[in-house]
Design an enzyme around this catalytic site. Structure first.
Site, short mmCIF file in Angstrom:
data_model
loop_
_atom_site.label_atom_id
_atom_site.label_comp_id
_atom_site.label_asym_id
_atom_site.label_seq_id
_atom_site.Cartn_x
_atom_site.Cartn_y
_atom_site.Cartn_z
N HIS A 195 88.79 2.41 35.48
CA HIS A 195 89.61 3.63 35.37
C HIS A 195 89.48 4.47 36.64
O HIS A 195 90.48 4.97 37.16
CB HIS A 195 89.13 4.50 34.20
CG HIS A 195 89.27 3.91 32.83
ND1 HIS A 195 88.25 3.90 31.92
CD2 HIS A 195 90.35 3.35 32.20
CE1 HIS A 195 88.67 3.37 30.77
NE2 HIS A 195 89.94 3.01 30.93
N LYS A 227 91.57 6.51 15.05
CA LYS A 227 90.53 5.66 15.63
C LYS A 227 89.17 6.30 15.44
O LYS A 227 89.05 7.51 15.33
CB LYS A 227 90.79 5.47 17.13
CG LYS A 227 91.58 4.22 17.46
CD LYS A 227 91.49 3.94 18.95
CE LYS A 227 92.33 2.77 19.38
NZ LYS A 227 92.34 2.64 20.85
N ARG A 246 95.37 -5.16 34.39
CA ARG A 246 94.24 -5.98 34.81
C ARG A 246 94.60 -7.46 34.88
O ARG A 246 94.17 -8.17 35.77
CB ARG A 246 93.07 -5.81 33.84
CG ARG A 246 92.46 -4.44 33.87
CD ARG A 246 91.60 -4.18 32.69
NE ARG A 246 92.39 -4.25 31.46
CZ ARG A 246 91.96 -3.90 30.26
NH1 ARG A 246 90.73 -3.50 30.11
NH2 ARG A 246 92.74 -3.97 29.20
N SER A 260 86.58 -0.63 28.08
CA SER A 260 85.63 0.27 27.42
C SER A 260 84.98 -0.44 26.23
O SER A 260 83.79 -0.27 25.97
CB SER A 260 86.34 1.53 26.93
OG SER A 260 86.89 2.23 28.02
O1 PNS Z 1 93.54 3.48 26.81
P1 PNS Z 1 94.59 3.05 25.82
O2 PNS Z 1 94.04 3.15 24.43
O3 PNS Z 1 95.19 1.71 26.15
O4 PNS Z 1 95.79 4.14 25.93
C1 PNS Z 1 96.92 4.07 25.10
C2 PNS Z 1 97.82 5.31 25.24
C3 PNS Z 1 97.00 6.58 25.04
C4 PNS Z 1 98.42 5.33 26.62
C5 PNS Z 1 98.95 5.19 24.17
O5 PNS Z 1 98.39 4.90 22.93
C6 PNS Z 1 99.79 6.46 24.05
O6 PNS Z 1 100.49 6.84 24.95
N1 PNS Z 1 99.66 7.11 22.88
C7 PNS Z 1 100.36 8.36 22.60
C8 PNS Z 1 101.38 8.22 21.47
C9 PNS Z 1 102.69 7.69 22.00
O7 PNS Z 1 103.33 8.31 22.84
N2 PNS Z 1 103.09 6.52 21.47
C10 PNS Z 1 104.29 5.84 21.93
C11 PNS Z 1 104.00 5.16 23.27
S1 PNS Z 1 105.04 3.83 23.46
#
Ligand code: PNS
Length: 168
Positions: free
Chosen positions: A19, A43, A90, A128
Site C-alpha cells: 500500500h 466485516k 498486483r 493484509s
Molecule cells: O482494500 P479493499 O477491501 O480491496 O477495498 C475495497 C473498496 C473499499 C475499494 C471497495 O469495497 C469500495 O469502494 N467500497 C465502497 C462501497 C462502494 O462504493 N461499492 C461499489 C464499488 S463498485
C-alpha cells in the site's frame, strides 16, 4: 485550474508496504492524494477504523490526507472533489474484481476514472490477510509491513510465536 485530487480507497487492515509503495507512486501524479479507509459494518476487522487511520497517518506524514468513508466510494469522491480512484494491481488474479469495480464506479459516476498502479515486484504477493495470518502463526513479516504496524499486531494478537511442532 482545479486541483487534481485522487482517492486511494481500501480496508487497510492493516496497511502494508505494498500500500505504501502505491501511495508513494501516486503522490507525484496528483496535487493531492486522499487515503480513504472504508467503514464496513459487515466485516470483522482486526483494527478499528481509527487505529487504521492512525497507522496510515504515522507512515504517510502530514501532507497526505487520511479520511474514512462509508457508503458509495463515488459519493465520497464527490465530497472531496476527486475524479481519480487509485487501485493497486498486483497480479492477473486482481484484475476481474478491479475491472468490475472500475466499471461499476464509472457507471455510477462517468466522471470518475480508475487509475491502476503496479506495486514494486517484491510486494506483488502481499495482502493484509496474509500479513495477519503469517504473523499469527509465528512467521516473519519484517520488511512487509512498517515496524509500527508490527508493534500494533503484537499488541493485538500477542507475540508472534512459532506453533508447536506436531508430536506423536
Ligand atoms: O482494500 P479493499 O477491501 O480491496 O477495498 C475495497 C473498496 C473499499 C475499494 C471497495 O469495497 C469500495 O469502494 N467500497 C465502497 C462501497 C462502494 O462504493 N461499492 C461499489 C464499488 S463498485
Amino acid at each position: 485550474m482545479s486541483k487534481r485530487i485522487a482517492v486511494y480507497p481500501g480496508s487497510f487492515d492493516p496497511i502494508h508496504n505494498g500500500h505504501l509503495d502505491i501511495i508513494e507512486r501516486c503522490r507525484p501524479l496528483f496535487d493531492e492524494v486522499v487515503v480513504a479507509v472504508l467503514r464496513n459494518e459487515t466485516k470483522q476487522p482486526l483494527f478499528t477504523v481509527e487505529e487504521r487511520m492512525e497507522s496510515i497517518r504515522e507512515m504517510v506524514g502530514p501532507d497526505c490526507r487520511v479520511e474514512s468513508f462509508s457508503g458509495l466510494l463515488v459519493d465520497f469522491m464527490d465530497r472531496v472533489g476527486a475524479r481519480a480512484v487509485i487501485r493497486g494491481l498486483r497480479a492477473v488474479s486482481d484484475f476481474e474484481y478491479e475491472f468490475q469495480m472500475a466499471l461499476m464506479n464509472r457507471r455510477l459516476n462517468p466522471r470518475v476514472e480508475t487509475v491502476f498502479l503496479m506495486p514494486k515486484e517484491d510486494y506483488t504477493y502481499l495482502s493484509s490477510r496474509l500479513v495477519k495470518e503469517v504473523f499469527a502463526l509465528g512467521g516473519n513479516i519484517t520488511g512487509l509491513v512498517p515496524e509500527p504496524v508490527i508493534a500494533r499486531l503484537r499488541d493485538r494478537l500477542g507475540p508472534s510465536v512459532v506453533p508447536p511442532q506436531g508430536t506423536k
